[in-house]
Design a protein around this motif. Structure first.
Motif, PDB file in Angstrom:
ATOM      1  N   ALA A 248       5.355  80.308 106.591  1.00 23.61           N
ATOM      2  CA  ALA A 248       6.365  80.785 105.633  1.00 23.61           C
ATOM      3  C   ALA A 248       6.558  82.291 105.758  1.00 23.61           C
ATOM      4  N   ALA A 249       5.481  82.998 106.053  1.00 24.23           N
ATOM      5  CA  ALA A 249       5.549  84.464 106.155  1.00 24.23           C
ATOM      6  C   ALA A 249       6.441  84.918 107.308  1.00 24.23           C
ATOM      7  N   THR A 250       6.631  84.073 108.318  1.00 26.29           N
ATOM      8  CA  THR A 250       7.483  84.473 109.446  1.00 26.29           C
ATOM      9  C   THR A 250       8.929  84.662 109.010  1.00 26.29           C
ATOM     10  N   TYR A 251       9.340  83.941 107.965  1.00 17.83           N
ATOM     11  CA  TYR A 251      10.706  84.134 107.474  1.00 17.83           C
ATOM     12  C   TYR A 251      10.837  85.443 106.713  1.00 17.83           C
ATOM     13  N   TYR A 252       9.804  85.815 106.011  1.00 18.80           N
ATOM     14  CA  TYR A 252       9.865  87.014 105.170  1.00 18.80           C
ATOM     15  C   TYR A 252       9.542  88.303 105.929  1.00 18.80           C
ATOM     16  N   LYS A 253       8.916  88.181 107.075  1.00 16.80           N
ATOM     17  CA  LYS A 253       8.503  89.373 107.817  1.00 16.80           C
ATOM     18  C   LYS A 253       9.728  90.228 108.187  1.00 16.80           C
ATOM     19  N   ASP A 254       9.634  91.511 107.879  1.00 18.32           N
ATOM     20  CA  ASP A 254      10.697  92.480 108.206  1.00 18.32           C
ATOM     21  C   ASP A 254      12.067  92.021 107.701  1.00 18.32           C
TER      22      ASP A 254
ATOM     23  N   ASP B  39      13.935  93.250 105.607  1.00 14.63           N
ATOM     24  CA  ASP B  39      14.871  94.347 105.413  1.00 14.63           C
ATOM     25  C   ASP B  39      15.409  94.911 106.721  1.00 14.63           C
ATOM     26  N   LYS B  40      14.886  94.398 107.848  1.00 11.38           N
ATOM     27  CA  LYS B  40      15.305  94.884 109.159  1.00 11.38           C
ATOM     28  C   LYS B  40      15.892  93.784 110.042  1.00 11.38           C
ATOM     29  N   THR B  41      15.643  92.532 109.679  1.00 13.14           N
ATOM     30  CA  THR B  41      16.028  91.396 110.529  1.00 13.14           C
ATOM     31  C   THR B  41      16.999  90.491 109.799  1.00 13.14           C
ATOM     32  N   ASP B  42      18.023  89.989 110.494  1.00 13.74           N
ATOM     33  CA  ASP B  42      19.031  89.151 109.841  1.00 13.74           C
ATOM     34  C   ASP B  42      18.468  87.763 109.526  1.00 13.74           C
ATOM     35  N   PRO B  43      19.062  87.072 108.552  1.00 20.03           N
ATOM     36  CA  PRO B  43      18.550  85.768 108.116  1.00 20.03           C
ATOM     37  C   PRO B  43      18.509  84.711 109.217  1.00 20.03           C
ATOM     38  N   ASP B  44      19.504  84.695 110.103  1.00 30.88           N
ATOM     39  CA  ASP B  44      19.520  83.688 111.164  1.00 30.88           C
ATOM     40  C   ASP B  44      18.329  83.858 112.094  1.00 30.88           C
ATOM     41  N   THR B  45      18.018  85.094 112.431  1.00 25.22           N
ATOM     42  CA  THR B  45      16.871  85.356 113.301  1.00 25.22           C
ATOM     43  C   THR B  45      15.576  84.940 112.610  1.00 25.22           C
TER      44      THR B  45
ATOM     45  N   ILE C 282      15.064  81.227 112.756  1.00 28.36           N
ATOM     46  CA  ILE C 282      14.554  80.801 114.064  1.00 28.36           C
ATOM     47  C   ILE C 282      13.052  81.065 114.153  1.00 28.36           C
ATOM     48  N   HIS C 283      12.607  82.214 113.619  1.00 27.70           N
ATOM     49  CA  HIS C 283      11.165  82.501 113.598  1.00 27.70           C
ATOM     50  C   HIS C 283      10.421  81.444 112.789  1.00 27.70           C
ATOM     51  N   PHE C 284      10.991  81.055 111.654  1.00 24.84           N
ATOM     52  CA  PHE C 284      10.367  80.031 110.816  1.00 24.84           C
ATOM     53  C   PHE C 284      10.345  78.684 111.540  1.00 24.84           C
ATOM     54  N   GLU C 285      11.426  78.365 112.226  1.00 19.44           N
ATOM     55  CA  GLU C 285      11.469  77.110 112.991  1.00 19.44           C
ATOM     56  C   GLU C 285      10.348  77.057 114.020  1.00 19.44           C
ATOM     57  N   LYS C 286      10.161  78.144 114.750  1.00 16.64           N
ATOM     58  CA  LYS C 286       9.114  78.176 115.787  1.00 16.64           C
ATOM     59  C   LYS C 286       7.724  78.066 115.175  1.00 16.64           C
ATOM     60  N   ALA C 287       7.543  78.718 114.027  1.00 15.66           N
ATOM     61  CA  ALA C 287       6.248  78.636 113.358  1.00 15.66           C
ATOM     62  C   ALA C 287       5.971  77.224 112.865  1.00 15.66           C
ATOM     63  N   MET C 288       7.002  76.551 112.344  1.00 12.27           N
ATOM     64  CA  MET C 288       6.837  75.178 111.873  1.00 12.27           C
ATOM     65  C   MET C 288       6.634  74.207 113.030  1.00 12.27           C
ATOM     66  N   GLN C 289       7.237  74.519 114.169  1.00 10.51           N
ATOM     67  CA  GLN C 289       6.993  73.692 115.354  1.00 10.51           C
ATOM     68  C   GLN C 289       5.520  73.750 115.752  1.00 10.51           C
ATOM     69  N   GLN C 290       4.951  74.946 115.695  1.00 15.18           N
ATOM     70  CA  GLN C 290       3.537  75.107 116.015  1.00 15.18           C
ATOM     71  C   GLN C 290       2.660  74.369 115.002  1.00 15.18           C
ATOM     72  N   LEU C 291       3.023  74.466 113.723  1.00 13.00           N
ATOM     73  CA  LEU C 291       2.277  73.763 112.688  1.00 13.00           C
ATOM     74  C   LEU C 291       2.357  72.255 112.890  1.00 13.00           C
ATOM     75  N   TYR C 292       3.553  71.792 113.199  1.00 11.35           N
ATOM     76  CA  TYR C 292       3.775  70.356 113.450  1.00 11.35           C
ATOM     77  C   TYR C 292       2.940  69.872 114.635  1.00 11.35           C
ATOM     78  N   SER C 293       2.831  70.710 115.664  1.00 12.47           N
ATOM     79  CA  SER C 293       2.042  70.351 116.849  1.00 12.47           C
ATOM     80  C   SER C 293       0.547  70.354 116.545  1.00 12.47           C
ATOM     81  N   GLN C 294       0.124  71.297 115.714  1.00 12.77           N
ATOM     82  CA  GLN C 294      -1.299  71.410 115.385  1.00 12.77           C
ATOM     83  C   GLN C 294      -1.777  70.264 114.511  1.00 12.77           C
TER      84      GLN C 294
END
Length: 562
Positions: A150-156, A158-164, A167-179
């Motif tokens: 969840a923190a990957t969505y909130y990281k930065d 104020d500097k990173t757009d919501p779409d990006t 995508i970070h959250f998607e990749k993190a959830m993919q890793q969680l799903y794999s684990q």
């Protein structure tokens, strides 16, 4: 001999340091929790007395006393009942402040994955909640992984757009799903992340289909899980694949009848498939539940979910040719001046409903005279939605021969497009760009430059076909491909017009105007079999009391060729 005491001394110092930093027995202070400004109060439901939100079992290490509440909070989260979900997570935090996953839940309530990006206040709350969750040592490795994902969505933020960040959250959830391949919740939240990160221009629906594979594998064993049925609907809320979500759409309202959003969501699939009566029933129930919720919570004004349902209701009524019912909704909407929370859904409904009614009926002078209502609504925060009114005014003026007014509306559309460009909102700026090109086409057409007009209109249609509608709306205010077909019909290019209308109907089955237009084009081509086919479809879907002139003409044709 002296080494042993030194080792013990180091051990004791390390233990003291761990406790000071928030060891297993440490709890966040009331002051720290208070900084979250959590929503609180009794869970409010306008459904059955036993508060049905579906069933699930989320494994977590918090005390057994909060287990039932935790499951309820996640059930609410899966139905996007964010305020009520946060209230239950807040209840858990009050009873068990060392429950790290409750703070994860608060952060997930502030992350509206398929809606508009969170506000600055939501982002700050989510970030703070995850900081508290991370500081609590009493949690499992799996729970830490959930919190870090969840923190990957909130990281930065104020500097990173919501779409990006999505995508970070998607990749993190993919890793969680794999684990954790046996963790159903990880799979479900990963499917949601895939949908949130999907590219609107990807017509192969790559991520959506991947999400669908995951969710369908769980659906048979978990038919009452609110996240599974809800996200299946979102997964297949696209032309050509909507039929794959029909089973879930017919089930979701029964799974979570206490959620106004759950009562509404099936209408996304019903709209895609042109099942207007189903769509109307779904939103009548949703609007009633939303009104009840607003009254029960003491909301000053009207809840956004009510207006969202009204937009879908009006769209469905118009496709049945039921102007009386649509106009009743517009009359009611005109009495609404206070809404909560003020957001993009309400702005869309305020703009789209009057625009749809005027444009779908080709009442051009009415469209040209539309005003932004309510006048005191903060329209400057919603340039995409404001553009709808200017688009309607432009088309209305161009069709009425008032080219000077149409040109002024075109200037306003261009200004709103520039605003969206500056905001780096690519999707919404493209939607306004389509409206601009459409307006330019009809201005050229009105000026007698029909060849140029047709090229512009075709270009607008192609642009619209390269993207997809936003989840907030049942459909474009007027499909660009349908307007292209209308122009072809007026230019007596009947074969091309018929093909264009057919393409609209493939994407949006049972659209009233495209069925009628296809019937007219076929009739002009002396293709009576096809004309009868489209007119019969129109007569089948239309309201029996409709007085639309198109329906009267279609029925007369059918009577003459029976």
């Amino acid at each position: 001999m002296n080494s042993l005491p030194r080792k013990w001394l180091l051990f004791l110092l390390l233990a003291a340091l761990l406790l000071a930093c928030g060891g297993n027995n440490a709890k966040p202070s009331k002051k720290l929790i208070g900084q979250l400004h959590l929503k609180s109060g009794q869970l409010i439901s306008c459904g059955p007395p036993d508060k049905e939100f579906g069933t699930l079992d989320f494994e977590m290490s918090c005390s057994d006393e909060v287990k039932t509440d935790f499951n309820t909070a996640v059930e609410l989260l899966h139905s996007f009942e964010y305020d009520e979900s946060e209230k239950v997570f807040a209840k858990i935090i009050e009873a068990s402040p060392e429950c790290a996953m409750a703070y994860w839940g608060v952060a997930m309530c502030s992350f509206h994955s398929l809606w508009e990006p969170p506000s600055e206040a939501d982002l700050k709350k989510g970030t703070k909640a995850l900081e508290i969750a991370n500081a609590i040592a009493r949690k499992s490795k799996r729970e830490s992984d959930y919190i870090n994902a969840a923190a990957t969505y909130y990281k930065d933020w104020d500097k990173t757009d919501p779409d990006t960040r999505s995508i970070h959250f998607e990749k993190a959830m993919q890793q969680l799903y794999s684990q954790y391949p046996d963790d159903k919740e990880a799979a479900i939240f990963y499917a949601l992340a895939l949908n949130a990160a999907a590219d609107p221009s990807d017509k192969a629906y790559t991520k959506q289909k991947k999400a669908g594979t995951i969710l369908n594998a769980l659906y048979t064993a978990e038919p009452n899980h609110p996240g599974i049925v809800h996200y299946i609907i979102h997964t297949y809320d696209y032309p050509g694949i909507a039929h794959l979500g029909l089973s879930a759409a017919r089930r979701y309202a029964a799974v979570a009848p206490s959620s106004a959003h759950a009562l509404h969501m099936p209408s996304h699939i019903f709209t895609r498939l042109g099942l207007w009566d189903d769509c109307i029933r779904s939103n009548i129930q949703s609007v009633a539940a939303a009104k009840c919720y607003a009254e029960a919570t003491g909301i000053k004004g009207h809840w956004d979910e009510e207006l969202h349902g009204i937009d879908y209701l009006v769209y469905a009524y118009l496709q049945k040719g039921d102007n009386i019912a649509a106009s009743e909704q517009l009359k009611y909407l005109s009495t609404i001046h206070e809404v909560y929370p003020v957001n993009f859904k309400e702005a869309y409904t305020f703009a789209a409903v009057p625009a749809r009614i005027a444009l779908e009926n080709k009442r051009w002078q009415e469209a040209a005279g539309l005003l932004l209502q309510p006048a005191d609504f903060p329209w400057n925060k919603f340039p995409w939605q404001e553009a709808i009114i200017h688009f309607a005014r432009l088309l209305g003026a161009a069709h009425s021969g008032d080219l000077s007014t149409a040109l002024l509306e075109l200037v306003k559309l261009n200004a709103l497009y520039s605003t969206l460009q500056k905001q780096k909102d690519d999707y919404k700026s493209k939607q306004v760009a389509i409206q601009i090109k459409t307006g330019e086409a009809w201005l050229k057409f009105a000026a007698g430059k029909k060849s140029e007009a047709l090229q512009l209109m075709q270009s607008a249609a192609n642009m619209e076909d390269s993207t997809t509608k936003h989840p907030v709306t049942p459909g474009e205010v007027l499909p660009a491909r349908e307007l292209y077909a209308d122009m072809l019909l007026q230019m007596k290019q009947y074969e091309k017009a018929l093909q264009a209308y057919r393409e609209v109907l493939q994407k949006s089955p049972n659209r009233f105007n495209s069925l009628y237009g296809a019937g007219v084009a076929a009739e002009k081509l002396s293709n009576m079999e096809r004309a009868i086919y489209y007119y019969q479809q129109l007569a089948t879907i239309a309201c029996s009391t409709s007085n639309r002139p198109e329906l009267i003409a279609a029925k007369l044709f059918l009577k003459q060729h029976s």
